[in-house]
Each structure stands twice: as structure tokens, then as C-alpha cells.
Write an enzyme that holds these catalytic residues in place. Structure first.
Site, PDB file in Angstrom:
ATOM      1  N   GLU A   1      30.783  15.489 -20.594  1.00 11.17           N
ATOM      2  CA  GLU A   1      29.875  14.350 -20.775  1.00 11.17           C
ATOM      3  C   GLU A   1      28.407  14.668 -20.522  1.00 11.17           C
ATOM      4  O   GLU A   1      27.532  14.178 -21.240  1.00 11.17           O
ATOM      5  CB  GLU A   1      30.291  13.175 -19.861  1.00 11.17           C
ATOM      6  CG  GLU A   1      31.520  12.418 -20.324  1.00 11.17           C
ATOM      7  CD  GLU A   1      32.824  13.019 -19.826  1.00 11.17           C
ATOM      8  OE1 GLU A   1      32.821  14.168 -19.355  1.00 11.17           O
ATOM      9  OE2 GLU A   1      33.845  12.318 -19.915  1.00 11.17           O
TER      10      GLU A   1
ATOM     11  N   GLY B   1      37.013  11.589 -21.958  1.00 13.38           N
ATOM     12  CA  GLY B   1      37.958  10.477 -21.788  1.00 13.38           C
ATOM     13  C   GLY B   1      39.407  10.907 -21.948  1.00 13.38           C
ATOM     14  O   GLY B   1      40.316  10.253 -21.425  1.00 13.38           O
TER      15      GLY B   1
ATOM     16  N   GLU C   1      40.345  12.356 -18.666  1.00 16.51           N
ATOM     17  CA  GLU C   1      40.437  11.204 -17.756  1.00 16.51           C
ATOM     18  C   GLU C   1      41.708  10.385 -18.011  1.00 16.51           C
ATOM     19  O   GLU C   1      42.308   9.861 -17.081  1.00 16.51           O
ATOM     20  CB  GLU C   1      39.194  10.320 -17.915  1.00 16.51           C
ATOM     21  CG  GLU C   1      37.932  11.001 -17.393  1.00 16.51           C
ATOM     22  CD  GLU C   1      36.665  10.282 -17.808  1.00 16.51           C
ATOM     23  OE1 GLU C   1      36.438  10.121 -19.026  1.00 16.51           O
ATOM     24  OE2 GLU C   1      35.902   9.868 -16.922  1.00 16.51           O
TER      25      GLU C   1
ATOM     26  N   ALA D   1      36.340  10.034 -25.632  1.00 16.44           N
ATOM     27  CA  ALA D   1      35.977   8.754 -26.233  1.00 16.44           C
ATOM     28  C   ALA D   1      35.346   9.073 -27.583  1.00 16.44           C
ATOM     29  O   ALA D   1      34.833  10.175 -27.798  1.00 16.44           O
ATOM     30  CB  ALA D   1      34.996   8.033 -25.331  1.00 16.44           C
TER      31      ALA D   1
HETATM   32  N1  DAK Z   1      34.770  11.587 -31.017  1.00 14.92           N
HETATM   33  C1  DAK Z   1      34.773  11.401 -32.357  1.00 14.92           C
HETATM   34  N2  DAK Z   1      35.175  12.337 -33.231  1.00 14.92           N
HETATM   35  C2  DAK Z   1      35.597  13.508 -32.728  1.00 14.92           C
HETATM   36  C3  DAK Z   1      35.617  13.774 -31.336  1.00 14.92           C
HETATM   37  C4  DAK Z   1      35.178  12.733 -30.460  1.00 14.92           C
HETATM   38  N3  DAK Z   1      35.191  12.854 -29.130  1.00 14.92           N
HETATM   39  N4  DAK Z   1      36.070  15.031 -31.148  1.00 14.92           N
HETATM   40  C5  DAK Z   1      36.328  15.526 -32.368  1.00 14.92           C
HETATM   41  N5  DAK Z   1      36.046  14.610 -33.325  1.00 14.92           N
HETATM   42  C6  DAK Z   1      36.190  14.759 -34.750  1.00 14.92           C
HETATM   43  C7  DAK Z   1      35.103  15.663 -35.328  1.00 14.92           C
HETATM   44  O1  DAK Z   1      33.908  14.924 -35.540  1.00 14.92           O
HETATM   45  C8  DAK Z   1      35.743  16.108 -36.615  1.00 14.92           C
HETATM   46  O2  DAK Z   1      35.639  15.078 -37.557  1.00 14.92           O
HETATM   47  P1  DAK Z   1      35.262  15.399 -39.136  1.00 14.92           P
HETATM   48  O3  DAK Z   1      33.958  16.104 -39.072  1.00 14.92           O
HETATM   49  O4  DAK Z   1      36.381  16.289 -39.591  1.00 14.92           O
HETATM   50  O5  DAK Z   1      35.217  14.045 -39.768  1.00 14.92           O
HETATM   51  C9  DAK Z   1      37.198  16.245 -36.256  1.00 14.92           C
HETATM   52  O6  DAK Z   1      37.386  15.450 -35.071  1.00 14.92           O
HETATM   53  C10 DAK Z   1      37.616  17.656 -35.911  1.00 14.92           C
HETATM   54  O7  DAK Z   1      36.731  18.152 -34.941  1.00 14.92           O
HETATM   55  P2  DAK Z   1      35.935  19.555 -35.091  1.00 14.92           P
HETATM   56  O8  DAK Z   1      35.692  19.858 -36.522  1.00 14.92           O
HETATM   57  O9  DAK Z   1      34.769  19.483 -34.193  1.00 14.92           O
HETATM   58  O10 DAK Z   1      37.033  20.555 -34.537  1.00 14.92           O
HETATM   59  P3  DAK Z   1      36.772  21.944 -33.802  1.00 14.92           P
HETATM   60  O11 DAK Z   1      38.122  22.612 -33.695  1.00 14.92           O
HETATM   61  O12 DAK Z   1      35.683  22.725 -34.456  1.00 14.92           O
HETATM   62  O13 DAK Z   1      36.276  21.568 -32.342  1.00 14.92           O
HETATM   63  C11 DAK Z   1      36.327  20.310 -30.274  1.00 14.92           C
HETATM   64  C12 DAK Z   1      37.132  20.874 -31.475  1.00 14.92           C
HETATM   65  C13 DAK Z   1      37.262  19.438 -29.450  1.00 14.92           C
HETATM   66  C14 DAK Z   1      35.826  21.487 -29.397  1.00 14.92           C
HETATM   67  C15 DAK Z   1      35.108  19.521 -30.806  1.00 14.92           C
HETATM   68  O14 DAK Z   1      35.591  18.580 -31.779  1.00 14.92           O
HETATM   69  C16 DAK Z   1      34.380  18.768 -29.746  1.00 14.92           C
HETATM   70  O15 DAK Z   1      33.602  19.343 -28.988  1.00 14.92           O
HETATM   71  N6  DAK Z   1      34.600  17.453 -29.693  1.00 14.92           N
HETATM   72  C17 DAK Z   1      33.913  16.592 -28.774  1.00 14.92           C
HETATM   73  C18 DAK Z   1      34.504  16.757 -27.414  1.00 14.92           C
HETATM   74  C19 DAK Z   1      33.766  15.941 -26.389  1.00 14.92           C
HETATM   75  O16 DAK Z   1      32.559  16.136 -26.160  1.00 14.92           O
HETATM   76  N7  DAK Z   1      34.501  15.024 -25.766  1.00 14.92           N
HETATM   77  C20 DAK Z   1      33.913  14.178 -24.779  1.00 14.92           C
HETATM   78  C21 DAK Z   1      33.440  12.951 -25.469  1.00 14.92           C
HETATM   79  S1  DAK Z   1      32.521  11.963 -24.378  1.00 14.92           S
HETATM   80  C22 DAK Z   1      32.566   5.465 -20.822  1.00 14.92           C
HETATM   81  C23 DAK Z   1      33.806   5.877 -20.607  1.00 14.92           C
HETATM   82  C24 DAK Z   1      34.226   7.080 -21.075  1.00 14.92           C
HETATM   83  C25 DAK Z   1      33.386   7.873 -21.775  1.00 14.92           C
HETATM   84  C26 DAK Z   1      32.137   7.436 -22.017  1.00 14.92           C
HETATM   85  C27 DAK Z   1      31.688   6.232 -21.545  1.00 14.92           C
HETATM   86  N8  DAK Z   1      32.095   4.253 -20.290  1.00 14.92           N
HETATM   87  C28 DAK Z   1      33.024   3.643 -19.329  1.00 14.92           C
HETATM   88  C29 DAK Z   1      30.988   3.617 -20.759  1.00 14.92           C
HETATM   89  C30 DAK Z   1      33.881   9.104 -22.266  1.00 14.92           C
HETATM   90  C31 DAK Z   1      33.105   9.931 -22.896  1.00 14.92           C
HETATM   91  C32 DAK Z   1      33.672  11.029 -23.599  1.00 14.92           C
HETATM   92  O17 DAK Z   1      34.854  11.247 -23.667  1.00 14.92           O
END
Ligand code: DAK
Length: 260
Positions: A134, A111, A114, A66
Site C-alpha cells: 500500500e 487487501g 489482509e 483492493a
Molecule cells: N486492482 C485492480 N486490478 C488489478 C489489481 C488490483 N489490485 N491487481 C491486478 N489487477 C489487474 C491488472 O490491472 C490486469 O488487468 P488488465 O490490464 O489485464 O485489464 C490484470 O489484473 C492482470 O494483472 P497484471 O497484468 O499486472 O499481472 P502481472 O502478472 O504482470 O502482475 C501483480 C501481477 C499482482 C504483481 C500486479 O498485478 C500488481 O502489482 N497488482 C497490484 C497489487 C497491489 O498493489 N495490491 C494492493 C492493492 S492496494 C482500504 C482498505 C483496503 C485497502 C485500501 C483502502 N480502506 C479501508 C479505505 C487495500 C488496498 C490494497 O489492497
């Protein structure tokens, strides 16, 4: 609806849906979820599409979760709205009346993992990576991760993945049963299309009823599930495709299903 974040392409009897925010690693923001919801509704109405492939744009991510940038400042009501929207879309894809194959071309995190779990079949590129990170963000999986992951890989493995937030590679995802198959990155879409076309060559109503029976049955006790199986089996005999499939076999000729 104007589509800015998701691409829908039809290729014969299959549709390819591509989440297209590669600069944000295809993270799911509200606009993307709304577009996915719209596309799922369109596909529901489309009797000429028999199987769907869902993938991410670029070579780095399926969906990196997400959109954290959007979620970061949500208040309670906005969080609730986001949750309702996400769950609605995922459920809609899960219950779509045609199989959905996730072609996982890179990161499938949070997400994103998921989203793949809401699909019927998961094909992974050898570069794919999976995880539910998460808890490291101070939240629980919110798009069905605690439920669908545990049902697919078992509670022990799901708990380890969810409690640690660790990211696993495609070969490990295959070992634990999270994905059906791992293929070379440049062969992923070819394999996904071949699989979708194989499914699309079967009797579509029978495939749809199998999906319903499996999805419903998994939530019931065995007796109820088997009654449901008997019900959908009976329903097949009201279709022209059942007559066609069996007649073609007896007459030793090629079959031609009409989705009727
Ligand atoms: N959201 C927004 N932007 C994201 C992103 C994300 N999840 N993942 C990556 N990006 C963006 C980065 O901010 C970056 O943007 P700029 O800085 O270039 O503007 C760009 O994508 C490239 O990412 P990185 O520079 O970080 O690339 P790397 O190769 O260094 O790293 C990575 C890749 C995938 C390991 C890293 O980007 C990362 O850790 N990303 C976050 C992964 C993550 O934590 N995903 C889980 C998100 S939480 C809900 C339902 C569902 C959810 C929540 C609530 N409810 C029903 C209420 C779900 C929650 C989630 O999914």
C-alpha cells in the site's frame, strides 16, 4: 442476491467460497465485497456448515488487493463508504461462528493478504506470494493489515513488510509465521478440504466456542481471557454434543455430533 464475483459451493459439512474475478486477479471491488458480505451472512445462518474454505479463482491469485481501478477516483465520502464496507465484511468473516481456512493459491497482496489474515488458518500453495504494497500507492493498509499482521508475526516483521511493501514467497511467509503450512499448488484444495473435514468432524459448538475464546482472549489481559475461557468451557456442559463426546469415549464407540 445475484452472485457474479463470488462462488459459494457446499460439500457435505464444508463450504467453499471462491472469489471469482480471475481477469483482475480477484481484486476486491465493492460488488465483490457486497457479495462476500451476503455469503458470510448466509453461512452464519447455516447450521449444517461446520467449516469454510476461502480461495481465489484461477492459478495466479488468491486476491491481488483492493481494486485499484475502482479506488483510484474515489472521493472522501466514497472512500469512507468503501472502508466501512470492507471492514464490516472482514470482521464478519473473522467472527463467523465457524472456522474459515484461507487456501492461498497465488498473490495475496494488500487487501488480499489482509483477507487471509481475517481467516482462522492460512494454507499456502508453494506459488503463493504475500505483501502489503500500500505505501507504494500512497495509502496505508486499510483492511486491518497494520493490526492483524502485527499480532500474527510480531511488530518488527510487520513493520518491515508494511514500510517496504516488499513481496515475499510462500517459504518466507511460513518462516515468519504468516501461514500455517505450504503445500504443492496442485494439492492445495485437497489439503484444505482434508483440514476442513477434520475440523467438521469435531463438536461444532465446541469449535465455535474455541474460536470465540481465542479471538476475544487475544484482545484481553490474561486474567480476563482465562475467565472467558472458563465461561465457554462451562457452556459446553449445556450441549448434547458434550454428553455424546464423553459418552462415546466411555462406551468405546464412535461419536455422532448433532451441533446441539
Ligand atoms: N486492482 C485492480 N486490478 C488489478 C489489481 C488490483 N489490485 N491487481 C491486478 N489487477 C489487474 C491488472 O490491472 C490486469 O488487468 P488488465 O490490464 O489485464 O485489464 C490484470 O489484473 C492482470 O494483472 P497484471 O497484468 O499486472 O499481472 P502481472 O502478472 O504482470 O502482475 C501483480 C501481477 C499482482 C504483481 C500486479 O498485478 C500488481 O502489482 N497488482 C497490484 C497489487 C497491489 O498493489 N495490491 C494492493 C492493492 S492496494 C482500504 C482498505 C483496503 C485497502 C485500501 C483502502 N480502506 C479501508 C479505505 C487495500 C488496498 C490494497 O489492497
Amino acid at each position: 442476491m445475484e452472485l457474479n464475483n463470488v462462488i459459494l459451493e457446499k460439500e457435505g459439512k464444508i463450504a467453499v467460497v471462491t472469489i471469482n474475478r480471475p481477469k483482475a486477479l480477484n481484486a476486491l471491488n465493492s460488488d465483490t465485497l457486497k457479495e462476500l458480505d451476503y455469503i458470510a451472512a448466509e453461512l452464519e445462518k447455516d447450521d449444517d456448515v461446520y467449516a469454510v474454505i476461502l480461495t481465489g479463482a484461477g492459478d495466479k491469485a488468491f486476491v491481488a488487493g483492493a481494486d485499484i481501478t475502482e479506488m483510484k477516483d474515489l472521493n472522501t465520502m466514497e472512500g469512507r463508504k468503501f472502508s466501512i464496507l470492507g471492514n464490516k465484511v472482514f470482521r464478519r468473516l473473522e467472527n463467523l461462528d465457524k472456522p474459515v481456512i484461507a487456501a492461498i493459491n497465488g498473490f495475496a497482496l494488500g487487501g488480499g493478504c489482509e483477507l487471509s489474515l481475517a481467516c482462522d488458518i492460512r494454507l499456502a500453495s508453494d506459488r503463493a506470494k504475500f505483501g502489503q504494497p500500500e505505501v507504494g500507492l500512497g495509502i496505508t493498509p486499510g483492511f486491518g493489515g497494520t493490526q492483524r499482521l502485527a499480532r500474527l508475526v510480531g511488530t518488527g516483521i510487520a513493520k518491515e513488510l508494511i514500510y517496504t511493501g516488499k513481496i515475499i514467497k510462500a517459504d518466507e511467509a511460513l518462516r515468519i509465521g504468516l501461514v500455517n503450512r505450504v503445500v504443492e499448488a496442485d494439492k492445495l484444495m485437497e489439503e484444505a478440504r482434508a483440514l476442513a473435514n477434520t475440523i467438521a468432524a469435531q463438536a461444532p459448538i465446541a469449535v465455535k466456542l474455541c474460536k470465540e475464546a481465542i479471538n476475544r482472549g487475544i484482545q484481553c489481559d490474561t486474567d480476563t481471557a482465562l475467565m472467558y475461557e472458563a465461561e465457554v468451557f462451562g457452556e459446553c456442559f449445556s450441549t448434547e454434543d458434550q454428553k455424546e463426546g464423553m459418552s462415546a469415549f466411555v462406551e468405546k464407540r464412535d461419536k455422532s455430533f448433532q451441533n446441539k
